[in-house]
Design an enzyme around this catalytic site. Structure first.
Site, PDB file in Angstrom:
ATOM      1  N   ASP A  52       0.817  -1.223   0.000  1.00  0.00           N
ATOM      2  CA  ASP A  52       0.000   0.000   0.000  1.00  0.00           C
ATOM      3  C   ASP A  52       0.849   1.271   0.000  1.00  0.00           C
ATOM      4  O   ASP A  52       0.668   2.154   0.850  1.00  0.00           O
ATOM      5  CB  ASP A  52      -0.924   0.030   1.224  1.00  0.00           C
ATOM      6  CG  ASP A  52      -1.778  -1.217   1.346  1.00  0.00           C
ATOM      7  OD1 ASP A  52      -2.104  -1.805   0.304  1.00  0.00           O
ATOM      8  OD2 ASP A  52      -2.120  -1.615   2.474  1.00  0.00           O
ATOM      9  N   GLU A 228     -11.314   1.478  -3.899  1.00  0.00           N
ATOM     10  CA  GLU A 228     -10.655   1.893  -2.652  1.00  0.00           C
ATOM     11  C   GLU A 228      -9.370   2.654  -2.970  1.00  0.00           C
ATOM     12  O   GLU A 228      -9.057   2.922  -4.120  1.00  0.00           O
ATOM     13  CB  GLU A 228     -10.357   0.673  -1.766  1.00  0.00           C
ATOM     14  CG  GLU A 228      -9.475  -0.366  -2.418  1.00  0.00           C
ATOM     15  CD  GLU A 228      -9.358  -1.657  -1.615  1.00  0.00           C
ATOM     16  OE1 GLU A 228      -9.928  -1.749  -0.514  1.00  0.00           O
ATOM     17  OE2 GLU A 228      -8.696  -2.590  -2.101  1.00  0.00           O
TER      18      GLU A 228
END
Length: 561
Positions: A52, A228
């Protein structure tokens, strides 16, 4: 922060184990087959579980952060001047007031941090979701990432993956993933992207300003899942919203939308996705997969680059090293950015940006490719690659003249509590790890050695313990929380011993040496299956830990042949 003075407020066991001469050697075939030529560098730029990625820039300085879940300290932060050579400068969440993961499973804690520099007030912001400690969505800030970060401001909204956007006119916004409005969920995995106005004085979203700007994804009729990781960028007066879509697995991708207003409406690009490996042959060589969860930045050469996560599965298709940080150039010469070669099989090497020299693994820059990480623990400051689980390293670690002393806590590696274990990430599918251990266990309750850990329920423990008057090395496998001893051997310990684990893809072999040279195998080769997310689930990669406990339950036994 020096570690030498910690023993003053922690009662150190008289026979606390001392670890020294830690040597990790990566030996992946892909790097032997693809040596770097002049003007090239490797991607992933950060190997091992650094998922991430999010990135920001102030002047010539780039800063990048990553998810850390229940690892302590949390949110590793890296600095670069050129997007190739990276130095870890610390962790954003390095205090117990910022990170309360002491009672949570390894895959809870900190998800998907975003880092943004606000030129309007010369301040850096790191916003994230912390699934622990009653935090939820939160933001910390600093004027200088080298000097530490504020305590968290709790934010009043639900959902995950928040990101800030600072417009030229001084206005600020938060975008994030959320569930659809109550009663509006159309299918499993249906999510929305929301935007809020953000009050920079109060460090809080402005109540009542929330608005759904993406429902489901690029095309709701196709039932897209898990929109997302949103980020907004401004270019040529227009607002671009980039998101991950498809979930962080085989269908992962990156998509982009455009608007004339930060609050929308947003129109998807006609050529989505702009990054994915999902359409390719599953049998391709040197497979990189799951590409997505990206962030864009303008490079020192004026061109754009994107950092994102991907995986490199082993020969069994299993993901042991976790989701890693990759980089690709981005072509933004047209209306929409596109990752260069982001939809074809990814190569291990890239061309250097103009004028940049590859110094990875030198001068304090993070290594990549096949590298060796040696640590004698003689510095009073631990390398930032060493991390704890659920609690601060300082609670159990002290540096001594002989090496690193770990004061064993009465906590087992299978418990959801802070453990007395110092970890670093497995960064290759094939590696050898060797440590010297000086330890005389006083009872069967004491054990010290190595743990290979995917989670509290999936791990190997390989360590020295006692049974009656004898010392034994035991190898324990824990799967779904159920442990069994798969090997044990009685040994004579007159001086420090060396423990070794060697991984060749899915095959892991444990051994030891009492004379410094001749390594004796303990048990048969075992499978790394339980160290993969395929088997263990969760979001982390495997970690190699120096482990000590005074609550040992791995006891030598007669093995039934």
């Amino acid at each position: 922060m020096g570690l030498s003075g910690n023993s003053q407020h922690v009662k150190v066991a008289k026979n606390a184990p001392v670890f020294s001469n830690s040597v990790y050697v990566g030996s992946d075939k892909i790097y032997n087959d693809h040596p770097l030529q002049e003007g090239e560098f490797y991607t992933p730029i950060l190997q091992g579980a650094y998922p991430d990625p999010a990135i920001t820039r102030k002047g010539e300085d780039y800063y990048m952060v990553h998810s850390s879940f229940a690892i302590f300290p949390g949110v590793p932060i890296f600095h670069s001047k050129d997007l190739v050579n990276w130095t870890q400068i610390g962790h954003v969440l390095d205090r117990t007031s910022q990170l309360k993961v002491h009672d949570t499973g390894i895959s809870a804690g900190v998800y998907a941090p975003a880092i943004k520099y606000n030129a309007n007030n010369d301040t850096f912001y790191m916003i994230t979701t912390q699934f622990a400690g009653g935090f939820g969505n939160m933001v910390v800030k600093t004027k200088d990432p080298l000097k530490g970060w504020s305590d968290p401001h709790k934010l009043k909204f639900d959902g995950i993956d928040p990101s800030l956007f600072f417009d030229d006119n001084g206005k600020a916004y938060v975008v994030h993933n959320d569930a659809p409005d109550k009663g509006q969920e159309l299918y499993q995995g249906h999510r929305v992207i929301k935007i809020w106005d953000y009050d920079l004085e109060k460090d809080q979203v402005v109540a009542g300003t929330d608005k759904i700007i993406v429902n489901g994804g690029v095309d709701l009729s196709k039932k897209p899942i898990w929109i997302e990781a949103p980020h907004i960028y401004k270019k040529n007066g227009r607002y671009y919203l980039m998101c991950a879509e498809g979930g962080t697995g085989g269908w992962h991708s990156e998509v982009i939308f455009v608007s004339d207003n930060p609050r929308g409406p947003y129109t998807p690009a006609p050529n989505n996705p702009i990054l994915s490996q999902r359409y390719l042959s599953p049998n391709r060589a040197n497979k990189v997969d799951w590409a997505g969860h990206a962030d864009l930045v303008e490079g020192p050469d004026g061109k754009y680059y994107g950092v994102f996560l991907g995986i490199r599965p082993n020969e069994m298709g299993r993901v042991n090293i976790g989701r890693e940080t990759f980089i690709l150039p981005v072509d933004w010469s047209g209306e929409f950015p596109v990752f260069t070669n982001g939809l074809v099989p990814m190569e291990p090497k890239l061309k250097m940006p103009a004028g940049v020299k590859n110094k990875t693994g030198q001068e304090g820059f993070f290594p990549n490719g096949n590298f060796t990480f040696t640590d004698n623990f003689t510095s009073d400051k631990l390398d930032y690659r060493w991390v704890g689980l659920r609690g601060p390293r300082e609670a159990f670690v002290a540096t001594t003249k002989k090496g690193l002393q770990i004061n064993p806590l009465p906590v087992n590696i299978k418990e959801v509590k802070p453990t007395s274990t110092l970890f670093h990430r497995q960064q290759h599918n094939s590696f050898t790890y060797t440590i010297t251990l000086d330890f005389k266990p006083a009872s069967e309750k004491e054990l010290a050695g190595i743990t290979l850990l995917q989670s509290e329920k999936f791990n190997y423990v390989y360590g020295l313990t006692r049974k009656d008057k004898d010392l034994y090395l035991v190898l324990e496998r824990t799967e779904k929380g159920v442990s069994r001893i798969i090997a044990s051997t009685k040994i004579e310990v007159k001086k420090p011993i060396q423990l070794r684990v060697k991984a060749d893809g899915d095959n892991y072999q444990f051994s030891y040496a009492t004379n410094g040279t001749d390594f004796v195998k303990v048990g048969e080769t075992v499978s790394g299956d339980i160290l993969s997310t395929n088997v263990a689930g969760g979001f982390t990669g495997a970690m190699i830990g120096l482990y000590a406990t005074s609550a040992n339950d791995a006891h030598p036994q007669k093995l039934i042949q």
